[in-house]
Design a protein around this motif. Structure first.
Motif, PDB file in Angstrom:
ATOM      1  N   LYS A 197      -4.627   3.448   6.477  1.00  0.00           N
ATOM      2  CA  LYS A 197      -4.390   4.836   6.074  1.00  0.00           C
ATOM      3  C   LYS A 197      -3.074   5.362   6.625  1.00  0.00           C
ATOM      4  O   LYS A 197      -2.405   6.194   5.995  1.00  0.00           O
ATOM      5  CB  LYS A 197      -5.556   5.724   6.533  1.00  0.00           C
ATOM      6  CG  LYS A 197      -6.831   5.512   5.722  1.00  0.00           C
ATOM      7  CD  LYS A 197      -8.061   6.070   6.416  1.00  0.00           C
ATOM      8  CE  LYS A 197      -8.026   7.560   6.539  1.00  0.00           C
ATOM      9  NZ  LYS A 197      -9.277   8.084   7.134  1.00  0.00           N
ATOM     10  N   ASN A 198      -2.688   4.861   7.787  1.00  0.00           N
ATOM     11  CA  ASN A 198      -1.425   5.306   8.379  1.00  0.00           C
ATOM     12  C   ASN A 198      -0.217   4.845   7.573  1.00  0.00           C
ATOM     13  O   ASN A 198       0.893   5.362   7.763  1.00  0.00           O
ATOM     14  CB  ASN A 198      -1.311   4.779   9.812  1.00  0.00           C
ATOM     15  CG  ASN A 198      -2.307   5.436  10.754  1.00  0.00           C
ATOM     16  OD1 ASN A 198      -2.690   6.583  10.547  1.00  0.00           O
ATOM     17  ND2 ASN A 198      -2.726   4.713  11.781  1.00  0.00           N
ATOM     18  N   LYS A 199      -0.412   3.873   6.684  1.00  0.00           N
ATOM     19  CA  LYS A 199       0.685   3.345   5.872  1.00  0.00           C
ATOM     20  C   LYS A 199       0.772   4.012   4.498  1.00  0.00           C
ATOM     21  O   LYS A 199       1.691   3.721   3.729  1.00  0.00           O
ATOM     22  CB  LYS A 199       0.505   1.838   5.682  1.00  0.00           C
ATOM     23  CG  LYS A 199       0.429   1.046   6.978  1.00  0.00           C
ATOM     24  CD  LYS A 199       0.097  -0.410   6.711  1.00  0.00           C
ATOM     25  CE  LYS A 199      -0.119  -1.193   7.995  1.00  0.00           C
ATOM     26  NZ  LYS A 199      -0.545  -2.596   7.709  1.00  0.00           N
ATOM     27  N   ILE A 247       0.810  -1.214   0.000  1.00  0.00           N
ATOM     28  CA  ILE A 247       0.000   0.000   0.000  1.00  0.00           C
ATOM     29  C   ILE A 247       0.849   1.273   0.000  1.00  0.00           C
ATOM     30  O   ILE A 247       0.455   2.306  -0.552  1.00  0.00           O
ATOM     31  CB  ILE A 247      -0.992  -0.019   1.191  1.00  0.00           C
ATOM     32  CG1 ILE A 247      -2.070   1.051   1.005  1.00  0.00           C
ATOM     33  CG2 ILE A 247      -0.265   0.112   2.517  1.00  0.00           C
ATOM     34  CD1 ILE A 247      -3.210   0.926   2.007  1.00  0.00           C
ATOM     35  N   ASN A 248       2.020   1.210   0.594  1.00  0.00           N
ATOM     36  CA  ASN A 248       2.881   2.394   0.676  1.00  0.00           C
ATOM     37  C   ASN A 248       3.578   2.720  -0.643  1.00  0.00           C
ATOM     38  O   ASN A 248       4.168   3.783  -0.798  1.00  0.00           O
ATOM     39  CB  ASN A 248       3.940   2.203   1.771  1.00  0.00           C
ATOM     40  CG  ASN A 248       4.811   3.422   1.962  1.00  0.00           C
ATOM     41  OD1 ASN A 248       5.998   3.412   1.641  1.00  0.00           O
ATOM     42  ND2 ASN A 248       4.217   4.496   2.484  1.00  0.00           N
ATOM     43  N   ASP A 249       3.463   1.822  -1.631  1.00  0.00           N
ATOM     44  CA  ASP A 249       4.146   2.043  -2.910  1.00  0.00           C
ATOM     45  C   ASP A 249       3.364   2.970  -3.845  1.00  0.00           C
ATOM     46  O   ASP A 249       3.933   3.509  -4.799  1.00  0.00           O
ATOM     47  CB  ASP A 249       4.351   0.710  -3.642  1.00  0.00           C
ATOM     48  CG  ASP A 249       5.353  -0.189  -2.943  1.00  0.00           C
ATOM     49  OD1 ASP A 249       6.128   0.328  -2.114  1.00  0.00           O
ATOM     50  OD2 ASP A 249       5.336  -1.404  -3.222  1.00  0.00           O
ATOM     51  N   PHE A 250       2.076   3.181  -3.589  1.00  0.00           N
ATOM     52  CA  PHE A 250       1.214   3.810  -4.592  1.00  0.00           C
ATOM     53  C   PHE A 250       1.096   5.320  -4.402  1.00  0.00           C
ATOM     54  O   PHE A 250       0.861   5.811  -3.302  1.00  0.00           O
ATOM     55  CB  PHE A 250      -0.172   3.169  -4.577  1.00  0.00           C
ATOM     56  CG  PHE A 250      -0.130   1.705  -4.938  1.00  0.00           C
ATOM     57  CD1 PHE A 250       0.104   1.321  -6.249  1.00  0.00           C
ATOM     58  CD2 PHE A 250      -0.279   0.726  -3.968  1.00  0.00           C
ATOM     59  CE1 PHE A 250       0.176  -0.017  -6.591  1.00  0.00           C
ATOM     60  CE2 PHE A 250      -0.220  -0.616  -4.298  1.00  0.00           C
ATOM     61  CZ  PHE A 250       0.013  -0.991  -5.618  1.00  0.00           C
ATOM     62  N   HIS A 251       1.233   6.019  -5.533  1.00  0.00           N
ATOM     63  CA  HIS A 251       1.040   7.473  -5.551  1.00  0.00           C
ATOM     64  C   HIS A 251      -0.447   7.821  -5.726  1.00  0.00           C
ATOM     65  O   HIS A 251      -0.895   8.868  -5.255  1.00  0.00           O
ATOM     66  CB  HIS A 251       1.845   8.108  -6.698  1.00  0.00           C
ATOM     67  CG  HIS A 251       3.307   7.835  -6.639  1.00  0.00           C
ATOM     68  ND1 HIS A 251       3.899   6.784  -7.322  1.00  0.00           N
ATOM     69  CD2 HIS A 251       4.305   8.461  -5.960  1.00  0.00           C
ATOM     70  CE1 HIS A 251       5.197   6.790  -7.097  1.00  0.00           C
ATOM     71  NE2 HIS A 251       5.475   7.792  -6.268  1.00  0.00           N
ATOM     72  N   VAL A 252      -1.170   6.958  -6.415  1.00  0.00           N
ATOM     73  CA  VAL A 252      -2.610   7.158  -6.647  1.00  0.00           C
ATOM     74  C   VAL A 252      -3.325   5.845  -6.388  1.00  0.00           C
ATOM     75  O   VAL A 252      -2.927   4.795  -6.917  1.00  0.00           O
ATOM     76  CB  VAL A 252      -2.898   7.631  -8.090  1.00  0.00           C
ATOM     77  CG1 VAL A 252      -4.415   7.792  -8.307  1.00  0.00           C
ATOM     78  CG2 VAL A 252      -2.173   8.940  -8.393  1.00  0.00           C
TER      79      VAL A 252
END
Length: 312
Positions: free
Chosen positions: A231-233, A206-211
């Motif tokens: 959401k915190n990630k 999840i932390n890899d995505f810009h959109v």
């Protein structure tokens, strides 16, 4: 019976839910609010040529057995509603229309026809009855446009032209997700789609995505797809587009946005969730809505809804 069409009192709503060319062999008398087709340049006379009567909104409420409003009726309209009237449209009894059902529909014995794309139903006196003659996904085009429009407008509102360095996740495989996929595929992005069965892989990355574009709508009381812990990630500065506009449910704690303020920022992450985004492409969306609703809803004698509830 008498069916009246009013202009939806909803911010930036420009869709016209009934076009003159689709009025063919309807079983009800039609009453149209003055200026109903104005956003599409349709004069009142074009409806009159089809046998419709043009009235003010107040006269439509006082004259008609059934009232069609594409979006939820607002508090300004509540005093105009007569007991036992039929209210038709996207009424969202379990969502944004919950208070209307509790405070107005049930006390006034209203028969509410909710035109949900997947589960269209009649609501009357705490009962829910499916509209069995309306096929599932009968207005899928509007949901597709919701995904497409939300993606384009969300990117524009964020000032972003994505490129091959932009990692994008599209959640879901339904109509809104398909529309989002078509829109984002116009850009040369690193795109991945995730479905309910592959969400674990999404959470791991999840932390890899810009959109992140969500097309999944969930029922009230269901666990969110993206929780507060998830959401915190999220990557700081990332953009979350809720194309399903399932605010507060699919993405825990999220809220609807507006055309005036399409984005809000929380903990460094931007959120977009406009609940009538197909109105951005209101000309195309109006065509689909009018054609499908005319076929399955408007052309039916309003008595069919009363007959469903006669024993309740």
């Amino acid at each position: 019976m008498k069916l009246g069409f009013i202009i939806p009192n909803h911010p930036s709503e420009r869709r016209v839910a009934l076009l003159p060319e689709d009025i063919i062999d309807f079983e009800n008398e039609l009453f149209i609010q003055r200026g109903f087709g104005e956003t599409l340049g349709i004069e009142d006379e074009e409806y009159e040529k089809k046998g419709c009567t043009i009235l003010s909104k107040e006269d439509i409420f006082s004259t008609c057995d059934g009232i069609f409003s594409l979006k939820n009726l607002k508090e300004d309209d509540y005093d105009l509603i007569k007991n036992d009237q039929i209210i038709i449209g996207w009424t969202h009894p379990y969502g944004s229309g919950r208070d209307f059902m509790k405070d107005i529909a049930i006390p006034k014995d209203l028969l509410v026809v909710d035109l949900d794309n997947i589960h269209p139903a009649v609501f009357y006196k705490n009962h829910e009855l499916p509209l069995n003659w309306v096929p599932k996904n009968f207005i899928y085009e509007n949901s597709f446009i919701a995904g497409y429009a939300s993606t384009i407008h969300g990117l524009m509102s964020h000032g972003l032209i994505p490129n091959n360095n932009t990692n994008v996740a599209v959640l879901g495989s339904g109509n809104a997700s398909q529309g989002a996929y078509k829109a984002i595929s116009m850009f040369n992005v690193n795109l991945r789609m995730f479905y309910r069965k592959t969400m674990d892989e999404f959470y791991d990355n999840i932390n890899d995505f810009h959109v992140i574009i969500n097309g999944i709508e969930i029922e009230p009381g269901t666990n969110p797809i993206i929780s507060n812990e998830d959401k915190n990630k999220l990557k700081k500065g990332s953009l979350i587009i809720d194309a399903a506009a399932c605010a507060g449910r699919t993405i825990e704690g999220s809220k609807h946005t507006s055309y005036e303020e399409p984005l809000y920022i929380e903990e460094g992450v931007y959120y977009y969730a406009i609940n009538n985004s197909p109105s951005i492409f209101y000309r195309e969306s109006s065509k689909f809505i009018s054609k499908s609703f005319s076929k399955y809803i408007y052309s039916k004698d309003l008595n069919v809804y009363k007959e469903m509830c006669i024993d309740l």
